[in-house]
Scaffold this motif. Structure first.
Motif, PDB file in Angstrom:
ATOM      1  N   UNK A 306      79.392  66.871  64.210  1.00  0.00           N
ATOM      2  CA  UNK A 306      80.544  66.398  64.976  1.00  0.00           C
ATOM      3  C   UNK A 306      81.168  65.165  64.340  1.00  0.00           C
ATOM      4  N   UNK A 307      80.539  64.655  63.281  1.00  0.00           N
ATOM      5  CA  UNK A 307      81.013  63.443  62.621  1.00  0.00           C
ATOM      6  C   UNK A 307      79.828  62.637  62.109  1.00  0.00           C
ATOM      7  N   UNK A 308      80.137  61.528  61.417  1.00  0.00           N
ATOM      8  CA  UNK A 308      79.076  60.681  60.868  1.00  0.00           C
ATOM      9  C   UNK A 308      78.386  59.904  61.983  1.00  0.00           C
ATOM     10  N   UNK A 309      77.077  60.110  62.083  1.00  0.00           N
ATOM     11  CA  UNK A 309      76.253  59.402  63.079  1.00  0.00           C
ATOM     12  C   UNK A 309      75.015  58.855  62.372  1.00  0.00           C
ATOM     13  N   UNK A 310      74.405  57.857  62.988  1.00  0.00           N
ATOM     14  CA  UNK A 310      73.231  57.235  62.371  1.00  0.00           C
ATOM     15  C   UNK A 310      72.079  58.237  62.299  1.00  0.00           C
ATOM     16  N   UNK A 311      71.534  58.350  61.111  1.00  0.00           N
ATOM     17  CA  UNK A 311      70.458  59.288  60.810  1.00  0.00           C
ATOM     18  C   UNK A 311      69.223  58.475  60.444  1.00  0.00           C
ATOM     19  N   UNK A 312      68.090  58.790  61.081  1.00  0.00           N
ATOM     20  CA  UNK A 312      66.845  58.072  60.812  1.00  0.00           C
ATOM     21  C   UNK A 312      66.087  58.792  59.706  1.00  0.00           C
ATOM     22  N   UNK A 313      65.931  58.124  58.564  1.00  0.00           N
ATOM     23  CA  UNK A 313      65.227  58.706  57.423  1.00  0.00           C
ATOM     24  C   UNK A 313      63.733  58.455  57.568  1.00  0.00           C
ATOM     25  N   UNK A 314      62.972  59.494  57.840  1.00  0.00           N
ATOM     26  CA  UNK A 314      61.530  59.359  58.030  1.00  0.00           C
ATOM     27  C   UNK A 314      60.872  58.905  56.735  1.00  0.00           C
ATOM     28  N   UNK A 315      60.108  57.829  56.808  1.00  0.00           N
ATOM     29  CA  UNK A 315      59.417  57.316  55.638  1.00  0.00           C
ATOM     30  C   UNK A 315      58.065  57.978  55.441  1.00  0.00           C
ATOM     31  N   UNK A 316      57.575  58.642  56.488  1.00  0.00           N
ATOM     32  CA  UNK A 316      56.270  59.292  56.398  1.00  0.00           C
ATOM     33  C   UNK A 316      56.164  60.329  57.505  1.00  0.00           C
ATOM     34  N   UNK A 317      55.521  61.444  57.197  1.00  0.00           N
ATOM     35  CA  UNK A 317      55.252  62.431  58.236  1.00  0.00           C
ATOM     36  C   UNK A 317      54.296  61.814  59.251  1.00  0.00           C
ATOM     37  N   UNK A 318      54.747  61.687  60.480  1.00  0.00           N
ATOM     38  CA  UNK A 318      53.959  60.911  61.439  1.00  0.00           C
ATOM     39  C   UNK A 318      54.440  61.156  62.856  1.00  0.00           C
ATOM     40  N   UNK A 319      53.584  60.813  63.820  1.00  0.00           N
ATOM     41  CA  UNK A 319      54.041  60.624  65.195  1.00  0.00           C
ATOM     42  C   UNK A 319      54.696  59.255  65.273  1.00  0.00           C
ATOM     43  N   UNK A 320      55.708  59.154  66.112  1.00  0.00           N
ATOM     44  CA  UNK A 320      56.460  57.914  66.214  1.00  0.00           C
ATOM     45  C   UNK A 320      56.409  57.385  67.643  1.00  0.00           C
ATOM     46  N   UNK A 321      56.364  56.066  67.751  1.00  0.00           N
ATOM     47  CA  UNK A 321      56.407  55.401  69.046  1.00  0.00           C
ATOM     48  C   UNK A 321      57.733  54.654  69.149  1.00  0.00           C
ATOM     49  N   UNK A 322      58.339  54.695  70.315  1.00  0.00           N
ATOM     50  CA  UNK A 322      59.631  54.049  70.432  1.00  0.00           C
ATOM     51  C   UNK A 322      59.972  53.645  71.848  1.00  0.00           C
ATOM     52  N   UNK A 323      61.156  53.093  72.000  1.00  0.00           N
ATOM     53  CA  UNK A 323      61.684  52.677  73.295  1.00  0.00           C
ATOM     54  C   UNK A 323      63.144  53.101  73.393  1.00  0.00           C
TER      55      UNK A 323
END
Length: 654
Positions: A306-323
Motif C-alpha cells: 500500500x506504500x512505503x512503511x517501516x519494515x523491521x529487519x530481523x537480525x536473528x531467527x528468534x522469538x521476540x518480546x515487545x510492547x
C-alpha cells in the motif's frame, strides 16, 4: 621482620647462569619486609636494590652479550632487557628475581669503570608484571571458550560441559530480568516456567572457579606456584561470576552494550496518522513512523503493498518480546473488536505469522465492558500490552500489522490513532534467542567493574580473603610458595644472629601484646548493586562485614581493618519458590468454547494456556462446542465464537 645487615656476609649475584664480579668493599643492606608476604600489591615487596658492578673482563663480556653494548658507543643498549638472576648472602638470605641495567660509567671515555644495575626480588618482579594487566587480558582463559546454548548451560550443572570438569557453571542469577517462578500464585505475573516468560541463553552468565583464574594469572606471565591450600577440595565450590556489568553476556561485535540493546526499537506516532473506520478482518501496518530508538539500524522503509512503511529487519531467527501502546476508539451500537497482531513477511494476504495473545488484556477488557453495557457507545482507549511471539520470526524481516474480529455484534467501527490522540507506540524490547549458538569468550566476560579489575587486585583479594602468605621459592626459578599464615608460621626456623648484632649499643625490646589492636574488622568491598545498597541502608553496615573486639587485653588499642578487593551481595528470594515442595500448584478452570453456525470462515480457531503452561490451539467446526481446562490468570481466545467460564476447577484436558 627486622632489617638484617650484610656486613661480614659474602654476597653473590648470578645472572643468566653467570656469577658476576662485585666490589668487595661495598656494603649492601637488605630488608625482607613481611608486608610483601601478605600483600603482593605493596611495591617494592621482597628485595629491591641498586648496586654497582665493576667493569671487569667477565662483567664486560656479560653485558656486551646480554645488552648489546656497543664498543664504539657504550651509551646505547637494550634498555628494556631484564635477565633472570638470583642472589644470596652466605645462604642465609636467598632470593630469585631479575636484574636490569640502568647506566654504564666510563673513565677517560674509553673504558668501563662500572655498571649500575637494579636487582629485583621475584615478588617485586611478579607484582610489576601483573600490575598493568586486567582480568579481561587473561588469554589463557580462552581454553574455556564454548558455544552458548541451553544444552551447554544444562551440561554445566552436571559438570560435563565440554570436559571442563566443573570449572564452568551457569548459575541462576537475576541481572535485571525480575525472575519469578510459578506464576499461578499471582495470576497477572508470568513466571519463568511460563511459555510467555522463559529464561533464555542470554539470561545466563557463566561462573568460573576462582582457583582457575588464580592459576591463569601465574601462567599468563610465566610463573608457577606450589600450594597445598590452593589444592584444597573446598575451593572446588568457590566460583566467581563472569559478570561484566551488562544485563547479558558480552559477545564480540556488538559494541560496548553487547546484546543489551540488540534488535531493540521504539517507534512512535506522528500527527495525522489516524486510520479511520478500519474494517473487520483487514490488516494494516501499525501507524507508527517516528523512530525514537534503533541502535542497530534494524528499521527501513519498504513497500507493504500500500506504500512505503517501516519494515523491521530481523537480525536473528528468534522469538521476540515487545510492547504495544495502542491508542484506539470504538463507537457504535452493538459489539466490540478483538484485536490481533500479525507479522507479515510478504505482501500477500497469507504471508504472515500470527502473534498470539498480543492484545490479551485489551481484548479481555473489551469483552468484559461489552457484557456490562447495554450498547457499545463511544469510547477512546490508550492501553499498553506486552507480548512474546509464540513462534520464531525469521529473517529477513516483517511489517507488523493490526486487525480485528467482531465479538458479540457487528454494528460498530474502530479508529486507530484517533485524531488528536495519535499515541500508538510499538517496541521490540528483547530478542530472546540473541545469544544462542554464539561463542562465549570467557576472557571478554571476566568481571570489569567500573574501570577494569587488575590481576594484582585479584591476587591481593584472594590473599586477604584466606590470609595467605606468598613468597618466592629458594630453589626453583620463577616459582612461588602459597600457604596460609598458620602453616607458614609453623615452618619458621630459629636463626642465631647474635654475632651480627652490636651489643655495645642500646637494644629496645617491645612486648608483642603492646602491639595488639582492640578492634579487628573483616569485610569485602561494598558493591554498588541495588540489594547491597539497600542492605546497608537498612542495617547500617556493609553486607558480610564481621567485627571482633578484644575484651581480655587491657592494653590493646586501635583498630585493624582487613578489606578484600571483592564484593559480595545478599541472596535475593525468587518469588514463588520454597512453598510446599519448592513449587506452587497452579489453579486451572474449565471454559466452554462455542462455534456458532453461519460464521464467515470454515472454522473457529481457538487457543489457550493449559495447566502445564503450554500454549495449546485448535479449531471447531460450525455449530459445535468444546470444554477446555485453562490456567488461572489467562484467558482463552476464539475467532468468531464465544467463551463461557464454567468456574469449575480442573487439572487437565476435558
Amino acid at each position: 621482620m627486622a632489617n638484617r645487615t650484610a656486613k661480614a656476609f659474602t654476597f653473590r649475584l648470578v645472572a643468566n647462569g653467570t656469577q658476576l664480579d662485585t666490589f668487595q668493599d661495598e656494603d649492601i643492606t637488605i630488608s625482607d619486609n613481611v608486608t610483601g608476604l601478605f600483600d603482593v600489591g605493596e611495591l617494592p615487596s621482597d628485595f629491591t636494590r641498586q648496586i654497582l658492578l665493576p667493569g671487569t673482563k667477565k662483567n664486560n663480556a656479560f653485558f656486551e652479550h646480554v645488552y648489546d653494548i656497543s664498543v664504539v658507543n657504550p651509551f646505547l643498549w637494550k634498555t628494556n632487557a631484564k635477565v633472570d638472576a638470583y642472589f644470596d648472602f652466605d645462604g642465609i638470605y636467598v632470593s630469585q628475581g631479575y636484574m636490569q641495567l640502568n647506566s654504564v660509567n666510563l673513565l677517560e671515555n674509553n673504558w668501563v669503570e662500572s655498571y649500575e644495575v637494579t636487582i629485583y626480588g621475584l615478588l617485586s618482579s611478579f607484582a610489576r608484571d601483573i600490575n598493568k594487566s586486567f582480568l579481561t587480558d587473561l588469554t589463557t582463559l580462552s581454553q574455556y571458550n564454548h558455544t552458548s546454548s541451553i544444552y551447554e548451560i544444562k551440561q554445566s550443572w552436571s559438570g560435563s560441559l565440554n570436559q571442563f570438569d566443573g570449572d564452568i557453571v551457569y548459575p541462576m542469577v537475576d541481572y535485571g530480568k525480575g525472575i519469578r517462578y510459578q506464576e499461578g500464585f499471582k495470576s497477572e505475573v508470568a513466571g519463568i516456567n511460563s511459555f510467555f516468560n522463559p529464561m533464555t541463553v542470554q539470561d545466563f552468565k557463566p561462573a568460573i572457579r576462582v582457583k582457575k583464574v588464580f592459576d591463569a594469572i601465574f601462567e599468563e606471565f610465566g610463573y608457577s606456584y606450589e600450594s597445598q591450600f590452593m589444592s584444597s577440595s573446598f575451593l572446588d565450590d568457590v566460583y566467581m561470576l563472569c559478570d561484566n556489568g551488562l544485563e547479558t553476556p558480552f559477545y564480540a561485535g556488538f559494541g560496548d552494550n553487547g546484546l543489551d540493546t540488540f534488535g531493540q526499537v521504539i517507534i512512535g506516532s506522528v500527527t495525522g496518522s489516524t486510520i479511520t473506520a478500519l474494517p473487520a478482518g483487514q490488516y494494516v501496518t501499525l501507524p507508527v513512523s517516528n523512530i525514537e530508538f534503533d541502535p542497530n539500524s534494524t528499521l527501513s522503509l519498504e513497500n507493504d503493498g500500500t506504500g512505503d512503511k517501516l519494515f523491521y529487519n530481523s537480525l536473528k531467527n528468534s522469538n521476540y518480546e515487545g510492547k504495544i501502546n495502542l491508542s484506539f476508539k470504538v463507537y457504535g451500537t452493538e459489539g466490540v473488536p478483538q484485536f490481533f497482531l500479525r507479522a507479515y513477511y510478504g505482501t500477500g494476504s497469507g504471508d504472515y505469522q500470527s502473534i498470539e495473545f498480543a492484545f490479551d488484556n485489551i481484548n479481555t477488557l473489551l469483552r468484559e465492558e461489552n457484557s456490562q453495557n447495554a450498547s457499545t457507545g463511544e469510547k477512546s482507549y490508550n492501553i499498553e500490552e506486552t507480548f512474546i511471539t509464540d513462534t520464531q520470526l525469521f529473517e529477513p524481516g516483517y511489517w507488523f500489522k493490526i486487525g480485528y474480529t467482531q465479538y458479540n455484534g457487528t454494528l460498530f467501527d474502530v479508529d486507530i490513532n484517533p485524531t488528536g490522540e495519535e499515541k500508538t507506540r510499538f517496541q521490540i524490547t528483547n530478542v530472546l534467542q540473541a545469544a544462542d549458538f554464539r561463542i562465549m569468550d570467557i576472557p571478554s566476560n571476566m568481571p570489569y567493574g567500573e574501570t577494569g579489575i587488575k590481576c594484582i587486585d585479584f591476587i591481593k583479594g584472594i590473599q586477604k580473603k584466606y590470609n595467605l602468605v606468598i613468597y618466592p621459592s629458594k630453589t626453583k626459578p620463577k616459582t612461588f610458595i602459597v600457604e596460609t599464615f598458620n602453616d607458614w608460621y609453623k615452618t619458621g626456623e630459629i636463626k642465631d644472629f647474635n654475632k651480627y648484632i652490636d651489643i655495645s649499643k642500646k637494644i629496645t625490646v617491645t612486648p608483642a601484646n603492646n602491639l595488639a589492636v582492640n578492634e579487628l574488622n573483616f569485610q569485602d568491598k561494598l558493591d554498588n548493586d541495588y540489594i547491597s545498597q539497600q542492605f546497608k541502608k537498612k542495617n547500617n553496615r556493609d553486607y558480610g562485614k564481621q567485627y571482633y573486639q578484644d575484651t581480655t587485653n587491657f592494653f590493646s588499642q586501635g583498630k585493624f581493618e582487613v578489606e578484600t578487593t571483592f564484593s559480595s551481595s545478599p541472596l535475593r528470594y525468587i518469588n514463588g519458590t520454597g512453598i510446599t515442595g519448592s513449587a506452587v500448584q497452579n489453579d486451572c478452570y474449565e471454559y466452554e468454547l462455542f462455534c456458532p453456525s453461519g460464521i464467515s470462515g470454515d472454522t473457529c480457531d481457538f487457543g489457550y494456556i493449559n495447566c502445564e503452561g503450554v500454549y495449546t490451539f485448535g479449531s471447531l467446526p460450525p455449530d459445535s462446542n468444546e470444554v477446555i481446562c485453562a490456567r488461572a490468570g489467562t484467558t482463552p481466545m476464539i475467532t468468531y465464537g464465544t467463551i463461557d467460564s464454567l468456574g469449575t476447577l480442573c487439572t487437565g484436558s476435558i
